[in-house]
Design an enzyme around this catalytic site. Structure first.
Site, short mmCIF file in Angstrom:
data_model
loop_
_atom_site.label_atom_id
_atom_site.label_comp_id
_atom_site.label_asym_id
_atom_site.label_seq_id
_atom_site.Cartn_x
_atom_site.Cartn_y
_atom_site.Cartn_z
CB SER A 69 -53.08 -4.51 -0.35
OG SER A 69 -53.65 -3.52 -1.16
CE LYS A 102 -55.26 -5.33 -4.30
NZ LYS A 102 -55.01 -4.27 -3.31
CB SER A 143 -50.90 -4.72 -4.18
OG SER A 143 -51.84 -4.91 -3.15
#
Length: 320
Positions: free
Chosen positions: A58, A61, A118
């Site tokens: 993640s 992101k 997230s």
């Protein structure tokens, strides 16, 4: 850029800029990587496997948010812009906000959900809105990575969910972390939040270094089984600034302990002064080129079914 990071002679198999006198790596070398950068002058203070290919999880992101912030800065989005939720977005595995097919989410809530929770469903909704499709958006992400000098990064999705062709390096994540702070200071506070409220519900984040380790003021964590526990950390204490990337932690606790040890060792060596301005190439004002997201020709293990850190299976993939 490469010279600034003193990475020209570094190979994927090398260990460190100096002898590794901090704690042993928190994971096997095929997952572990780390870099400590003095954010005041761009000098690399420590690195281990810093240009070896790794799965971002993640941390992906961060680039999703980079493109969102860019659209907000350019007036193509505002905090109140409503993003539609497709079947595809609503069906993404955890971590997720729980968006419903046919619903909408405002950009301000979406940014909080990406930075703090997230949320994978939010990442896909944003990608489809800005890129027409997640595939189109991931090509934009890779193109922007190249413009920032992230030479070892390929994005295949907006969330960080397992994909054998999605890869990055610790060095590239440091570049991205610094680029976010320098280019979008007005939005950087999103990365410092430990929780947010959505539709009357308080939602806690995953970054346990915030509020626990002195000086840490952001930025993002990530985990899939293939990557281990990743983090990009911004530190600002006593006029000294660091950006620290640790990838491949066996657990979040071990990863965080390694970050804390790196801070203790290298913060005294950091210079004072403002954020370095020459760590990446500023992107052109023109539209993002559609750079093919081709692989880098480096062997990578194929992501396996996700498990908890103790090896037990996860009924629903908790990717965060």
């Amino acid at each position: 850029m490469v010279a600034l990071f003193a990475l020209a002679a570094l190979t994927a198999g090398c260990a460190t800029t100096e002898t590794l006198s901090v704690a042993p790596p928190p994971a096997a070398p095929d997952k572990y990587a780390a870099i400590v950068v003095d954010a005041g002058n761009g000098k690399t203070l420590f690195q281990a496997y810093a240009i070896a290919p790794r799965y971002p999880a993640s941390l992906t992101k961060m680039m999703t948010l980079y493109l969102v912030f860019e659209a907000m800065q350019q007036g193509r989005l505002s905090g109140s812009t409503l993003i539609p939720v497709s079947d595809n977005a609503a069906s993404q595995p955890p971590s997720r906000l729980g968006l419903k097919r046919g619903g909408q989410i405002d950009v301000d809530s979406a940014v909080q959900a990406l930075a703090t929770k997230s949320a994978n469903d939010v990442a896909v909704a944003v990608a489809e809105y800005l890129g027409g499709s997640e595939d189109g958006f991931s090509r934009q992400m890779t193109a922007r990575a190249r413009q920032l000098g992230m030479t070892g990064t390929v994005f295949r999705n907006a969330s960080g969910l397992p994909d054998p062709e999605q890869r990055t390096t610790a060095r590239d994540m440091a570049v991205l972390g610094m680029a976010l702070r320098q280019r979008f200071p007005q939005y950087y506070h999103y990365f410092s939040a430990t929780e947010f409220s959505y539709r009357g519900k308080r939602i806690r984040g995953h970054n346990d270094t915030l509020g626990r380790i002195d000086g840490v003021d952001g930025i993002k964590t990530g985990y899939i089984r293939a990557s281990g526990f990743n983090i990009v950390t911004s530190v600002n204490a006593g006029g000294r600034k660091l950006v620290i990337v640790v990838m491949g932690g066996e657990t979040a606790r071990k990863r965080n302990a390694h970050v804390e040890e790196l801070i203790a060792r290298y913060l005294p060596q950091a210079s004072g002064g403002s954020l370095a301005t020459s760590l990446y190439q500023a992107p052109a004002a023109s539209a993002v080129a559609q750079v093919p997201a081709q692989g880098l020709g480096m062997p990578m293990p194929v992501p396996a079914a996700l498990t908890l850190p103790d090896g037990s299976p996860v009924p629903e993939a908790e990717v965060r």
